[in-house]
Design an enzyme around this catalytic site. Sequence first.
Site, PDB file in Angstrom:
ATOM      1  N   ASP A   1       3.117  -3.268  11.574  1.00  0.00           N
ATOM      2  CA  ASP A   1       2.910  -4.546  12.258  1.00  0.00           C
ATOM      3  C   ASP A   1       1.449  -4.857  12.543  1.00  0.00           C
ATOM      4  OD1 ASP A   1       2.731  -2.639  14.631  1.00  0.00           O
ATOM      5  OD2 ASP A   1       4.859  -2.538  14.167  1.00  0.00           O
ATOM      6  N   GLY A   2       0.722  -3.842  13.033  1.00  0.00           N
ATOM      7  CA  GLY A   2      -0.660  -4.074  13.453  1.00  0.00           C
ATOM      8  C   GLY A   2      -1.604  -4.328  12.288  1.00  0.00           C
TER       9      GLY A   2
ATOM     10  N   HIS B   1       0.538   0.579  15.725  1.00  0.00           N
ATOM     11  CA  HIS B   1       1.724   0.961  14.958  1.00  0.00           C
ATOM     12  C   HIS B   1       3.015   0.596  15.681  1.00  0.00           C
ATOM     13  CE1 HIS B   1      -1.433   3.404  13.125  1.00  0.00           C
ATOM     14  NE2 HIS B   1      -0.651   3.640  12.099  1.00  0.00           N
TER      15      HIS B   1
ATOM     16  N   GLU C   1       0.847  -1.193   0.000  1.00  0.00           N
ATOM     17  CA  GLU C   1       0.000   0.000   0.000  1.00  0.00           C
ATOM     18  C   GLU C   1       0.884   1.245   0.000  1.00  0.00           C
ATOM     19  OE1 GLU C   1      -2.089  -0.966   3.567  1.00  0.00           O
ATOM     20  OE2 GLU C   1      -3.145  -2.634   2.615  1.00  0.00           O
TER      21      GLU C   1
ATOM     22  N   GLU D   1      -4.694  -6.352   2.855  1.00  0.00           N
ATOM     23  CA  GLU D   1      -3.489  -7.132   3.146  1.00  0.00           C
ATOM     24  C   GLU D   1      -3.671  -8.597   2.799  1.00  0.00           C
ATOM     25  OE1 GLU D   1      -4.832  -4.898   5.129  1.00  0.00           O
ATOM     26  OE2 GLU D   1      -3.279  -3.365   5.267  1.00  0.00           O
TER      27      GLU D   1
ATOM     28  N   GLN E   1       2.107  -2.264   5.883  1.00  0.00           N
ATOM     29  CA  GLN E   1       2.451  -0.875   6.220  1.00  0.00           C
ATOM     30  C   GLN E   1       2.922  -0.746   7.678  1.00  0.00           C
ATOM     31  OE1 GLN E   1      -0.452   2.564   5.608  1.00  0.00           O
ATOM     32  NE2 GLN E   1       0.702   2.449   3.707  1.00  0.00           N
TER      33      GLN E   1
ATOM     34  N   LEU F   1      -6.302  -1.552  -1.222  1.00  0.00           N
ATOM     35  CA  LEU F   1      -6.039  -1.601   0.215  1.00  0.00           C
ATOM     36  C   LEU F   1      -6.600  -2.873   0.854  1.00  0.00           C
ATOM     37  CD1 LEU F   1      -6.455   1.615   2.343  1.00  0.00           C
ATOM     38  CD2 LEU F   1      -6.008  -0.673   3.229  1.00  0.00           C
TER      39      LEU F   1
ATOM     40  N   PRO G   1      -5.055  -8.906   8.862  1.00  0.00           N
ATOM     41  CA  PRO G   1      -5.971  -9.313   7.783  1.00  0.00           C
ATOM     42  C   PRO G   1      -5.329 -10.362   6.867  1.00  0.00           C
ATOM     43  CG  PRO G   1      -5.989  -6.928   8.033  1.00  0.00           C
ATOM     44  CD  PRO G   1      -4.881  -7.451   8.918  1.00  0.00           C
TER      45      PRO G   1
HETATM   46  C1  TPP Z   1      -5.719  -2.906   7.795  1.00  0.00           C
HETATM   47  C2  TPP Z   1      -4.990  -1.611   7.642  1.00  0.00           C
HETATM   48  N1  TPP Z   1      -4.057  -1.493   6.681  1.00  0.00           N
HETATM   49  C3  TPP Z   1      -3.357  -0.355   6.526  1.00  0.00           C
HETATM   50  C4  TPP Z   1      -3.583   0.708   7.345  1.00  0.00           C
HETATM   51  C5  TPP Z   1      -2.771   1.988   7.187  1.00  0.00           C
HETATM   52  N2  TPP Z   1      -3.614   3.075   6.717  1.00  0.00           N
HETATM   53  C6  TPP Z   1      -4.169   3.934   7.579  1.00  0.00           C
HETATM   54  S1  TPP Z   1      -5.215   4.972   6.832  1.00  0.00           S
HETATM   55  C7  TPP Z   1      -4.909   4.325   5.306  1.00  0.00           C
HETATM   56  C8  TPP Z   1      -5.646   4.840   4.118  1.00  0.00           C
HETATM   57  C9  TPP Z   1      -7.114   4.730   4.326  1.00  0.00           C
HETATM   58  O1  TPP Z   1      -7.819   5.292   3.284  1.00  0.00           O
HETATM   59  P1  TPP Z   1      -9.393   5.439   3.312  1.00  0.00           P
HETATM   60  O2  TPP Z   1     -10.023   4.158   3.715  1.00  0.00           O
HETATM   61  O3  TPP Z   1      -9.792   6.018   2.029  1.00  0.00           O
HETATM   62  O4  TPP Z   1      -9.673   6.448   4.510  1.00  0.00           O
HETATM   63  P2  TPP Z   1      -9.194   7.964   4.652  1.00  0.00           P
HETATM   64  O5  TPP Z   1      -7.907   7.902   5.427  1.00  0.00           O
HETATM   65  O6  TPP Z   1      -9.055   8.548   3.303  1.00  0.00           O
HETATM   66  O7  TPP Z   1     -10.244   8.622   5.478  1.00  0.00           O
HETATM   67  C10 TPP Z   1      -3.985   3.302   5.408  1.00  0.00           C
HETATM   68  C11 TPP Z   1      -3.464   2.523   4.290  1.00  0.00           C
HETATM   69  C12 TPP Z   1      -4.567   0.547   8.341  1.00  0.00           C
HETATM   70  N3  TPP Z   1      -4.852   1.535   9.192  1.00  0.00           N
HETATM   71  N4  TPP Z   1      -5.244  -0.606   8.470  1.00  0.00           N
END
Ligand code: TPP
Lengths: 355, 328
Positions: B86-87, B131, B31, B62, B84, B60, B91
Amino acid sequence: MIDEELVQLLTPEGERVTHPDYASTLTGEQILSMYRDMVIVRRLCNESTSLQRQGQLALWAPIQGQEGAQIGAGRALAPMDFTFPTYREHGIAWCRGVPPEDVLRLFRAVSTGGWDPQKYRHHVPTIVLGNQVLNAVGYAMGIQRDGADEAVLTFFGDGASSQGDVLEAFVWASSFNTPVVFFCQNNQFGISTPSSTQSRVPLFRRARGFGFPGVRVDGNDLLACYEVTRAALENARAGGGPTMIEAYTYRMGAHTTSDDPTRYRVDAEVEVWKHRDPIERIKALLVREYQTRPASFEAVAEEAEAFALKLRDDVLAMGRPDPLSMFDHVYAEPHPLVEEGRREMAALLAQEGAH
Amino acid sequence: MTTTTMTMAKALNEGLRRAMERDPKVLLMGEDIGKLGGVFRITDGLQKDFGQDRVVDTPLAESAIVGTAVGLAIRGYRAVCEMQFDGFVFPAFDQIVSQVAKLQKRSDGVYTMGLVIRLPFQGGIGAIEHHSESPEAYFAHTPGLRVVSCSTPNDAYWMIQQSIESDDPIIFCEPKSRYWEKGEVDLENPPQGLYDAVVRRVGTDVTVVGYGSSVKTMLRAAETAQAEGVSLEVIDLRGIAPIDFPTLVASVQKTGRLIAVQEAPRTASISSEIVAELTERCFYSLRAPGLRVAGYHVPYPPARIEEEYRPSVGRILDAVDRVMDFEG
Ligand SMILES: Cc1ncc(C[n+]2csc(CCOP(=O)(O)OP(=O)(O)O)c2C)c(N)n1
Ligand SMILES: [Mg+2]
């Protein structure tokens, strides 16, 4: 109207448009009060960003540009409805009555939750993308069993729409016809990833394939977001089952304070969206239709300033948690490993204190 | 010998670059790893140089990143998957445990699962929840998986390349709190085998073993202990599964005392494994019971109190006192 599929009740210039399925029911007074909500929530975001820059918060996830979607949806809730947010629903938290400083606890890294979710009927923030959407459907299954006149509103982003959890939640909600409304804020980005990577078709169209209606609403149009959400929640409470709402909007700021959007998007795009600002649009309407005077807007601005000052004070007053608090609430019942750890740390802290 | 000074983040970037240059079947998936270069910039510039087919900004999900990496492996590709944080590996847990770990066996060796799952892990960066976790034990517990962790830029540079070359699936744990620390990287000669434990500081009284971010903490503890007249031998585990027990045994036979350090919760963990195994293997040379210095049995705490949770110099030294004072 440019996009026939987009529900819009107010143009970016603040002019009303009609829609075959939705009409605005809000009074001028209500609109002004929602304008106030949007201004305060934006001020909350600006103050939080400064606090982060000054080292007072570990991180901040701004919602600039998404105030219309969140205040619209948030004010459409009935008191007994329950909401399941991500980490970005500060506007919803505001509408639910969560104390603003509590919203900042997670970001100040003094808590992994922040507020009493039962008291405010607003679940704690979920950072693992998509998890809360399934939890929301489960809650809605509980409502069904209780025969209660309530609905669930759950949030996720365009990015999270690709997660298995979200799609599985669609299947369950459809299969059991649960009283849940899926509110997807398509702010065009994951972090850097454009929403086109998540879906080749408009997101709201996915809903139909799962067996329930999907609606795309102009996410920067407060009036439309309010009406579409209100109708979907009413339908859910009346046994009509789930609806997916795609609020088509734009993340004006960075993903979080750790992000650098210059690496993946151009200013010209941001400029275009500036003209669709949700707050300006409502202001124009208030002036045109309700003759709201400058003094009223000034009063809101002053209130927002005072709000920000108080927020800052409240956040700065938030002490460091007692390290021993990490052992609280891990389990509902006593657990030997937790108690051992607590004793071990207490002894260490006492030893340090003695030095 | 050509050595260059660089950060661990840069060393990983260079290591990935070399692996991609060497083998056209290597591709990266994750990602925000393309244009953005990943949230930690580990893949910075690689999409520009290798194209979108080899550095893939994925949707997005995993589970999908790892699940499709399995299919790519069946088709002869070597995917390096970035989680991205550990936590957010959970998935993908199902795919990792059910398919990645088992397909070589289930295909009677017809398939190889030469894929790497990169995991920025451990805490210490003041982040919000999910994180800062240390999930390595889940993977080490699973037959079919290998787990490694680097603690220096040089190891990062070489171990990522060795992991990509391996025909086995590897969970590659990167101590994110050390990404920005600089060190010498030898661009010509790999230091040693991927799973070899390395003695980072020679000592005589107590063997202290750990991995990732703990290595620096252990070295600082050794400095302090030295001033107090106790000599710690510090071992960087590197291979978490399998563990290089011969190196640990040799050290414990010399010192007679053992402390295992980790950020992860103590129960059913890598440090538990080390202490148990060395108790068996060094039954007659241990002069005191082995001890663990680890995280507590609680979810990773809010960052404002994370230093009380993570093993500190003080907690390591307390354990040193206990094993030194022990009279069996
Ligand atoms: C399962 C998971 N994978 C990766 C992340 C890291 N991460 C946090 S926010 C984000 C983007 C999320 O995008 P979106 O769903 O469009 O929400 P927005 O932040 O735009 O409100 C990512 C990849 C996470 N929080 N959870
Ligand atoms: Mg988004």
